[in-house]
Design an enzyme around this catalytic site. Structure first.
Site, PDB file in Angstrom:
ATOM      1  CB  VAL A 144      -0.941   0.022   1.221  1.00  0.00           C
ATOM      2  CG1 VAL A 144      -1.872   1.229   1.158  1.00  0.00           C
ATOM      3  CG2 VAL A 144      -1.747  -1.276   1.301  1.00  0.00           C
ATOM      4  CB  SER A 145       1.118   4.098  -2.333  1.00  0.00           C
ATOM      5  OG  SER A 145      -0.189   4.632  -2.215  1.00  0.00           O
ATOM      6  CG  ASP A 146      -2.101   5.323   2.123  1.00  0.00           C
ATOM      7  OD1 ASP A 146      -1.904   4.108   2.004  1.00  0.00           O
ATOM      8  OD2 ASP A 146      -3.238   5.791   2.379  1.00  0.00           O
ATOM      9  CB  CYS A 147       0.667   1.498   4.441  1.00  0.00           C
ATOM     10  SG  CYS A 147      -1.096   1.384   4.819  1.00  0.00           S
ATOM     11  CD  GLU A 177       1.713   8.989   6.660  1.00  0.00           C
ATOM     12  OE1 GLU A 177       2.386   9.369   7.633  1.00  0.00           O
ATOM     13  OE2 GLU A 177       1.245   9.778   5.823  1.00  0.00           O
TER      14      GLU A 177
END
Length: 383
Positions: free
Chosen positions: A107-110, A113
Site C-alpha cells: 500500500v503506497s500511503d502505508c 507513513e
C-alpha cells in the site's frame, strides 16, 4: 478456513488458520467484533509520529524501540514467489501493507507513513529509538513508491500503478462499493508519498535525487489540478473533505520551498476556516463520501478527530503566524475533551473507503488529538 476444515479437520492447514482467528477479533466499547483485517501498520505509523511530535523523551519508555522494531519487521522483504507477473501480481518488495507482513498487499500511503517514521527515528539517539533501519530497505521503499505514481497525472495510487481506463468501472459487480475494478490516484496517497520522498531526499541526498524531484513536482501538479472550487480536496480513505484537505495541505506545504503552490494552499485554508463551527471545532458526516458534497454532522456537532485534522492542516499552512485565534479555539476543545485517564471519547466513525464502506479506527481518537496538540504546543507554548 472453512474449506480446509471441510477437507481435513485435523490437517495442518486448518490449524494454521485457527491460530490466526484472534487477529480478527476486536473488543470494542460495545462488545466483541470481527473485522476483515487489522490496521496495525497504519496505526503504528501515526501513533509513532504523534509520540515523537510530543517531544517528551522521558515519557517514551521503550515504546519507540518496539515501534521501530515492528516497522522494520513489517516491511515486505521479497516479491511474490514464482512468475508473479503472469498471475497479474505486482512487485511488492520494499513496501508496507495496511496490517502486517503476512497481509502481503503493498500500500503506497502505508509505505509513505512507515518510511517517514523510520526517517524520524533515524535522527534520534539509539538509546531512545533503537537501531536504525538498513539503508537498502529504505532504498527498496523508495523504489516501490516511485513505481506506483501515475505517469500521466502525477498522482499516486494505492496498490499498483493507475490504469487510465475508467470505463472498466462499468464492470463493477458490487452494489455498494465504488472504484474497485481499476486502480486510480488519491490525494492522501499522493501527499503521504511526496512527504516521505522529500524527507528521504533531505537525509539521503544523491540516491535517485533527480527522479524524486521530478516525482514531487508531478505530485504537486496533481494536487493543484484536483482541488475543488471551494478550496477542498476529496479524501477517499477518510470522511472526507476535511481529511483530504488536511493531507493535501501537509503535502503542498512540504514542497512549498521548491514549488509554487501558494494559491492552492490559500484556498485550502479558506475552506477549513469556512467550515469551522462556532464553538471552534470541525465535524463532517459520512454522507459526504457517497454524495461528494461536504456535509456537516447533524446539528453542526464537533468531532475531535476531524478537529485535529483541520488544526494540523491549518498549522502546516502557516495559520499560527497569520491569525492563531481559530487554532486557540480548536485546541481548547481538544484539551477539554480529554478524560482524566488521558483517553478521549469515542465519537462517530471517521474512516471510509470505496465511498460507502465506513471504517472505525478507535485509536484515531487518541493519535490525532495528541499529534495536533503536540504541534500546537511547538508553535505557542514553547515560545
Amino acid at each position: 478456513m472453512m474449506c480446509w476444515w471441510a477437507e481435513n479437520p485435523d490437517g495442518d492447514e486448518f490449524k494454521r488458520h485457527l491460530a490466526r482467528v484472534p487477529d480478527y477479533l476486536w473488543l470494542a466499547e460495545d462488545g466483541m467484533k470481527s473485522h476483515t483485517f487489522g490496521s496495525q501498520l497504519w496505526i503504528t505509523a501515526f501513533a509513532t509520529q504523534a509520540i515523537i511530535a510530543s517531544n517528551m523523551p522521558d515519557e517514551y519508555g521503550d515504546s519507540l524501540k518496539k515501534a521501530n522494531y515492528y516497522l522494520k519487521e513489517s516491511q515486505i522483504k521479497q516479491n511474490p514467489t514464482g512468475d508473479f507477473s503472469k498471475m497479474c501480481r505486482q512487485f511488492s518488495k520494499g513496501a508496507w501493507t495496511f496490517s502486517d507482513q503476512d497481509h502481503g498487499w503493498p500500500v503506497s500511503d502505508c509505505t509513505g507513513e512507515a518510511l517517514k517514521c523510520l526517517l524520524l527515528l533515524s535522527q534520534m539517539p539509539d538509546e531512545i529509538s533503537g537501531e536504525n533501519a538498513d539503508k537498502q530497505r529504505l532504498y527498496d521503499a523508495v523504489n516501490f513508491l516511485l513505481y506506483v505514481q501515475s505517469p500521466t497525472t502525477g498522482g499516486f495510487a494505492v496498490w499498483e500503478p493507475p490504469i487510465p481506463q475508467p470505463y472498466l468501472q462499468m464492470l463493477n459487480p458490487s452494489e455498494m462499493f465504488a472504484d474497485i475494478v481499476v486502480e486510480r490516484e488519491h490525494v492522501e496517497c499522493t501527499t503521504s508519498v511526496m512527504q516521505a520522498l522529500i524527507a528521504f531526499k533531505r537525509l539521503h541526498p544523491g540516491h535517485r535525487e533527480k527522479e524524486i524531484d521530478n516525482s514531487v513536482a508531478k505530485a504537486v501538479c496533481y494536487l493543484e489540478n484536483t482541488q475543488w472550487k471551494d478550496g477542498s480536496w476529496y479524501g477517499y480513505w477518510g470522511i472526507c473533505f476535511i481529511y483530504g484537505t488536511f493531507f493535501s495541505l501537509g503535502g503542498l506545504e512540504s514542497a512549498r520551498k521548491t514549488y509554487n503552490n501558494c494559491k492552492a494552499v490559500r484556498k485550502g485554508v479558506k475552506f477549513l476556516l469556512s467550515t469551522q463551527n462556532e464553538e471552534g471545532g470541525w465535524g463532517e458526516s459520512y454522507k459526504s463520501c457517497p454524495s461528494e458534497v461536504y456535509t456537516p454532522l447533524p446539528g453542526k456537532r464537533t468531532n475531535i478527530v476531524q478537529t485535529s485534522w483541520a488544526m494540523l492542516g491549518l498549522m502546516s499552512a502557516g495559520q499560527a503566524e497569520r491569525d492563531p485565534k481559530p487554532l486557540h479555539k480548536a485546541a481548547k476543545i481538544l484539551i477539554n475533551a480529554q478524560m482524566d485517564n488521558g483517553d478521549f471519547p469515542q465519537e462517530n466513525m471517521t474512516g471510509a473507503s470505496m465511498r460507502n464502506c465506513m471504517l472505525h479506527y478507535p485509536l484515531y481518537r487518541n493519535i490525532f488529538p495528541l499529534l495536533a496538540l503536540a504541534e500546537y504546543r511547538k508553535r505557542f507554548w514553547t515560545k
